[in-house]
Design a protein around this motif. Structure first.
Motif, PDB file in Angstrom:
ATOM      1  N   UNK A  26       5.295  -5.124 -68.778  1.00 29.43           N
ATOM      2  CA  UNK A  26       3.880  -5.467 -68.688  1.00 29.43           C
ATOM      3  C   UNK A  26       2.995  -4.300 -68.265  1.00 29.43           C
ATOM      4  N   UNK A  27       3.546  -3.288 -67.639  1.00 29.51           N
ATOM      5  CA  UNK A  27       2.718  -2.212 -67.100  1.00 29.51           C
ATOM      6  C   UNK A  27       2.326  -1.206 -68.177  1.00 29.51           C
ATOM      7  N   UNK A  28       3.222  -0.878 -69.096  1.00 29.55           N
ATOM      8  CA  UNK A  28       2.892   0.088 -70.140  1.00 29.55           C
ATOM      9  C   UNK A  28       1.660  -0.314 -70.950  1.00 29.55           C
ATOM     10  N   UNK A  29       1.549  -1.561 -71.439  1.00 34.37           N
ATOM     11  CA  UNK A  29       0.323  -1.932 -72.164  1.00 34.37           C
ATOM     12  C   UNK A  29      -0.936  -1.860 -71.295  1.00 34.37           C
ATOM     13  N   UNK A  30      -0.814  -2.192 -70.020  1.00 33.55           N
ATOM     14  CA  UNK A  30      -1.954  -2.092 -69.108  1.00 33.55           C
ATOM     15  C   UNK A  30      -2.398  -0.637 -68.977  1.00 33.55           C
ATOM     16  N   UNK A  31      -1.444   0.265 -68.763  1.00 32.85           N
ATOM     17  CA  UNK A  31      -1.774   1.686 -68.610  1.00 32.85           C
ATOM     18  C   UNK A  31      -2.389   2.254 -69.888  1.00 32.85           C
ATOM     19  N   UNK A  32      -1.795   1.962 -71.050  1.00 41.31           N
ATOM     20  CA  UNK A  32      -2.333   2.539 -72.279  1.00 41.31           C
ATOM     21  C   UNK A  32      -3.711   1.970 -72.608  1.00 41.31           C
ATOM     22  N   UNK A  33      -3.969   0.712 -72.270  1.00 43.98           N
ATOM     23  CA  UNK A  33      -5.306   0.169 -72.501  1.00 43.98           C
ATOM     24  C   UNK A  33      -6.324   0.792 -71.554  1.00 43.98           C
ATOM     25  N   UNK A  34      -5.901   1.182 -70.357  1.00 41.56           N
ATOM     26  CA  UNK A  34      -6.802   1.869 -69.424  1.00 41.56           C
ATOM     27  C   UNK A  34      -7.221   3.230 -69.989  1.00 41.56           C
ATOM     28  N   UNK A  35      -6.316   3.895 -70.695  1.00 39.05           N
ATOM     29  CA  UNK A  35      -6.661   5.170 -71.348  1.00 39.05           C
ATOM     30  C   UNK A  35      -7.745   4.932 -72.394  1.00 39.05           C
ATOM     31  N   UNK A  36      -7.615   3.842 -73.160  1.00 40.42           N
ATOM     32  CA  UNK A  36      -8.618   3.541 -74.185  1.00 40.42           C
ATOM     33  C   UNK A  36     -10.006   3.374 -73.579  1.00 40.42           C
ATOM     34  N   UNK A  37     -10.071   2.825 -72.368  1.00 39.86           N
ATOM     35  CA  UNK A  37     -11.360   2.557 -71.725  1.00 39.86           C
ATOM     36  C   UNK A  37     -11.885   3.777 -70.974  1.00 39.86           C
ATOM     37  N   UNK A  38     -11.021   4.435 -70.183  1.00 46.93           N
ATOM     38  CA  UNK A  38     -11.494   5.516 -69.302  1.00 46.93           C
ATOM     39  C   UNK A  38     -10.986   6.910 -69.676  1.00 46.93           C
ATOM     40  N   UNK A  39     -10.321   7.054 -70.810  1.00 47.41           N
ATOM     41  CA  UNK A  39      -9.751   8.330 -71.256  1.00 47.41           C
ATOM     42  C   UNK A  39      -8.899   8.952 -70.136  1.00 47.41           C
ATOM     43  N   UNK A  40      -9.258  10.131 -69.652  1.00 49.69           N
ATOM     44  CA  UNK A  40      -8.467  10.820 -68.641  1.00 49.69           C
ATOM     45  C   UNK A  40      -8.792  10.441 -67.208  1.00 49.69           C
ATOM     46  N   UNK A  41      -9.746   9.546 -67.003  1.00 51.91           N
ATOM     47  CA  UNK A  41     -10.161   9.193 -65.649  1.00 51.91           C
ATOM     48  C   UNK A  41      -9.358   8.033 -65.076  1.00 51.91           C
ATOM     49  N   UNK A  42      -8.026   8.124 -65.158  1.00 54.72           N
ATOM     50  CA  UNK A  42      -7.157   7.023 -64.722  1.00 54.72           C
ATOM     51  C   UNK A  42      -6.160   7.539 -63.691  1.00 54.72           C
ATOM     52  N   UNK A  43      -5.997   6.811 -62.611  1.00 53.22           N
ATOM     53  CA  UNK A  43      -4.950   7.066 -61.632  1.00 53.22           C
ATOM     54  C   UNK A  43      -3.992   5.884 -61.700  1.00 53.22           C
ATOM     55  N   UNK A  44      -2.733   6.136 -62.028  1.00 51.43           N
ATOM     56  CA  UNK A  44      -1.736   5.072 -62.155  1.00 51.43           C
ATOM     57  C   UNK A  44      -0.818   5.068 -60.944  1.00 51.43           C
ATOM     58  N   UNK A  45      -0.562   3.895 -60.412  1.00 54.71           N
ATOM     59  CA  UNK A  45       0.356   3.732 -59.281  1.00 54.71           C
ATOM     60  C   UNK A  45       1.295   2.581 -59.606  1.00 54.71           C
ATOM     61  N   UNK A  46       2.584   2.842 -59.559  1.00 56.72           N
ATOM     62  CA  UNK A  46       3.581   1.791 -59.769  1.00 56.72           C
ATOM     63  C   UNK A  46       4.257   1.554 -58.432  1.00 56.72           C
TER      64      UNK A  46
END
Length: 67
Positions: A26-46
């Protein structure tokens, strides 16, 4: 879950589970969709996970300029 943009608004869209999907990644689709919205402005924490869920999405976030 996925991150979606509606004009200037951003929201999380959750999908209903269907039979046989209880243990899907479930996390991979969430992370890749965040890229679509914010491009490089994403901080991911698992904080926890199952198997390698989050690894591919995390690598894609870094490749897009996030952390």
């Amino acid at each position: 879950m996925r991150v979606v943009r509606h004009g200037a608004d951003v929201a999380i869209r959750a999908r209903r589970w269907t039979t046989g999907q209880f243990l899907q990644a479930r996390v991979d689709p969430l992370f890749t969709s965040a890229i679509d919205v914010w491009q490089g402005g994403v901080l991911a924490v698992v904080l926890t996970g199952m198997g390698s869920d989050g690894m591919r999405g995390g690598k894609e976030i870094v490749a897009a300029g996030g952390a």
